[in-house]
Design a protein around this motif. Structure first.
Motif, PDB file in Angstrom:
ATOM      1  N   PRO A 113      17.217  25.686  11.321  1.00 54.00           N
ATOM      2  CA  PRO A 113      16.745  25.269   9.990  1.00 54.00           C
ATOM      3  C   PRO A 113      17.759  24.388   9.246  1.00 54.00           C
ATOM      4  O   PRO A 113      18.649  24.879   8.574  1.00 54.00           O
ATOM      5  CB  PRO A 113      16.500  26.589   9.272  1.00 54.00           C
ATOM      6  N   VAL A 114      17.576  23.107   9.407  1.00 53.35           N
ATOM      7  CA  VAL A 114      18.428  22.135   8.760  1.00 53.35           C
ATOM      8  C   VAL A 114      17.579  20.901   8.473  1.00 53.35           C
ATOM      9  O   VAL A 114      16.662  20.563   9.220  1.00 53.35           O
ATOM     10  CB  VAL A 114      19.653  21.787   9.650  1.00 53.35           C
ATOM     11  N   GLY A 115      17.883  20.253   7.369  1.00 52.29           N
ATOM     12  CA  GLY A 115      17.173  19.030   7.017  1.00 52.29           C
ATOM     13  C   GLY A 115      18.157  17.898   6.825  1.00 52.29           C
ATOM     14  O   GLY A 115      19.340  18.037   7.124  1.00 52.29           O
ATOM     15  N   GLN A 116      17.701  16.792   6.325  1.00 52.51           N
ATOM     16  CA  GLN A 116      18.578  15.632   6.151  1.00 52.51           C
ATOM     17  C   GLN A 116      19.642  15.891   5.103  1.00 52.51           C
ATOM     18  O   GLN A 116      20.749  15.379   5.214  1.00 52.51           O
ATOM     19  CB  GLN A 116      17.735  14.423   5.765  1.00 52.51           C
ATOM     20  N   SER A 117      19.326  16.659   4.077  1.00 63.25           N
ATOM     21  CA  SER A 117      20.296  16.890   3.002  1.00 63.25           C
ATOM     22  C   SER A 117      20.535  18.375   2.756  1.00 63.25           C
ATOM     23  O   SER A 117      21.010  18.761   1.700  1.00 63.25           O
ATOM     24  CB  SER A 117      19.803  16.220   1.714  1.00 63.25           C
ATOM     25  N   GLN A 133      18.214  31.824  21.126  1.00 67.17           N
ATOM     26  CA  GLN A 133      19.252  30.862  21.505  1.00 67.17           C
ATOM     27  C   GLN A 133      18.609  29.530  21.918  1.00 67.17           C
ATOM     28  O   GLN A 133      19.064  28.470  21.510  1.00 67.17           O
ATOM     29  CB  GLN A 133      20.110  31.421  22.637  1.00 67.17           C
ATOM     30  N   TRP A 134      17.561  29.575  22.710  1.00 70.27           N
ATOM     31  CA  TRP A 134      16.874  28.355  23.128  1.00 70.27           C
ATOM     32  C   TRP A 134      16.238  27.671  21.920  1.00 70.27           C
ATOM     33  O   TRP A 134      16.330  26.458  21.755  1.00 70.27           O
ATOM     34  CB  TRP A 134      15.791  28.680  24.157  1.00 70.27           C
ATOM     35  N   THR A 135      15.587  28.453  21.081  1.00 68.01           N
ATOM     36  CA  THR A 135      14.869  27.912  19.929  1.00 68.01           C
ATOM     37  C   THR A 135      15.803  27.188  18.968  1.00 68.01           C
ATOM     38  O   THR A 135      15.463  26.124  18.454  1.00 68.01           O
ATOM     39  CB  THR A 135      14.117  29.049  19.199  1.00 68.01           C
ATOM     40  N   PHE A 136      16.985  27.738  18.752  1.00 69.28           N
ATOM     41  CA  PHE A 136      17.943  27.122  17.833  1.00 69.28           C
ATOM     42  C   PHE A 136      18.863  26.108  18.519  1.00 69.28           C
ATOM     43  O   PHE A 136      19.601  25.399  17.857  1.00 69.28           O
ATOM     44  CB  PHE A 136      18.791  28.198  17.156  1.00 69.28           C
ATOM     45  N   GLY A 137      18.822  26.038  19.844  1.00 70.16           N
ATOM     46  CA  GLY A 137      19.731  25.160  20.575  1.00 70.16           C
ATOM     47  C   GLY A 137      19.468  23.682  20.350  1.00 70.16           C
ATOM     48  O   GLY A 137      18.317  23.241  20.285  1.00 70.16           O
ATOM     49  N   LEU A 138      20.546  22.906  20.257  1.00 70.53           N
ATOM     50  CA  LEU A 138      20.417  21.461  20.048  1.00 70.53           C
ATOM     51  C   LEU A 138      19.802  20.762  21.254  1.00 70.53           C
ATOM     52  O   LEU A 138      19.082  19.778  21.119  1.00 70.53           O
ATOM     53  CB  LEU A 138      21.789  20.844  19.735  1.00 70.53           C
ATOM     54  N   ARG A 139      20.072  21.254  22.444  1.00 66.89           N
ATOM     55  CA  ARG A 139      19.536  20.628  23.661  1.00 66.89           C
ATOM     56  C   ARG A 139      18.147  21.146  24.010  1.00 66.89           C
ATOM     57  O   ARG A 139      17.438  20.521  24.778  1.00 66.89           O
ATOM     58  CB  ARG A 139      20.463  20.899  24.834  1.00 66.89           C
TER      59      ARG A 139
END
Length: 135
Positions: free
Chosen positions: A94-98, A82-88
């Motif tokens: 795993p997401v990129g610009q496109s 949860q911490w690793t994937f959290g935005l804060r």
């Protein structure tokens, strides 16, 4: 004459001992020689698993390979999924610009990365995802 007889007996005895010691093709008790195993790199193992995951776009191999070492560092530091994937917090979803991934696919990619790069954390990651109903 005694010398020739003694030498002859010794020669026959030596041949007999040599014949007893040879295998003569009988492989019943012989262990098979170990086959050389092809070692698959962690990068190849991870990218092969990533091929089965659906992405919203087309990430490059380099983009995908950037995540597992960072995930492993987070888990080494004692952080949760949860911490690793959290935005804060870790911000390592795993997401990129496109491109991006659905949450279930992201977890599959995470499992593949942990399995290949830091398998010592695999059980804890799987347990956390199971506890949250995500895996």
């Amino acid at each position: 004459m005694r010398t020739r007889t003694a030498v002859g007996i010794l020669a026959v005895l030596a041949l007999t001992l040599t014949a007893c010691g040879s295998d003569n093709g009988d492989q019943a008790d012989a262990k098979p020689s170990p086959k050389p195993s092809a070692t698959i790199s962690k990068e190849t193992q991870y990218l092969t698993a990533a091929q089965d995951i659906t992405f919203n776009g087309d990430p490059t191999d380099a983009e995908l390979q950037a995540f597992p070492p960072q995930w492993c560092e987070a888990f080494d530091a004692g952080h949760s999924v949860q911490w690793t994937f959290g935005l804060r917090d870790g911000n390592l979803y795993p997401v990129g610009q496109s491109w991006g991934t659905a949450k279930a696919d992201a977890y599959e990619l995470l499992i593949a990365g942990v399995r290949a790069y830091c398998p010592e954390h695999l059980s804890a990651v799987q347990d956390e995802l199971r506890a949250t109903g995500e895996y």
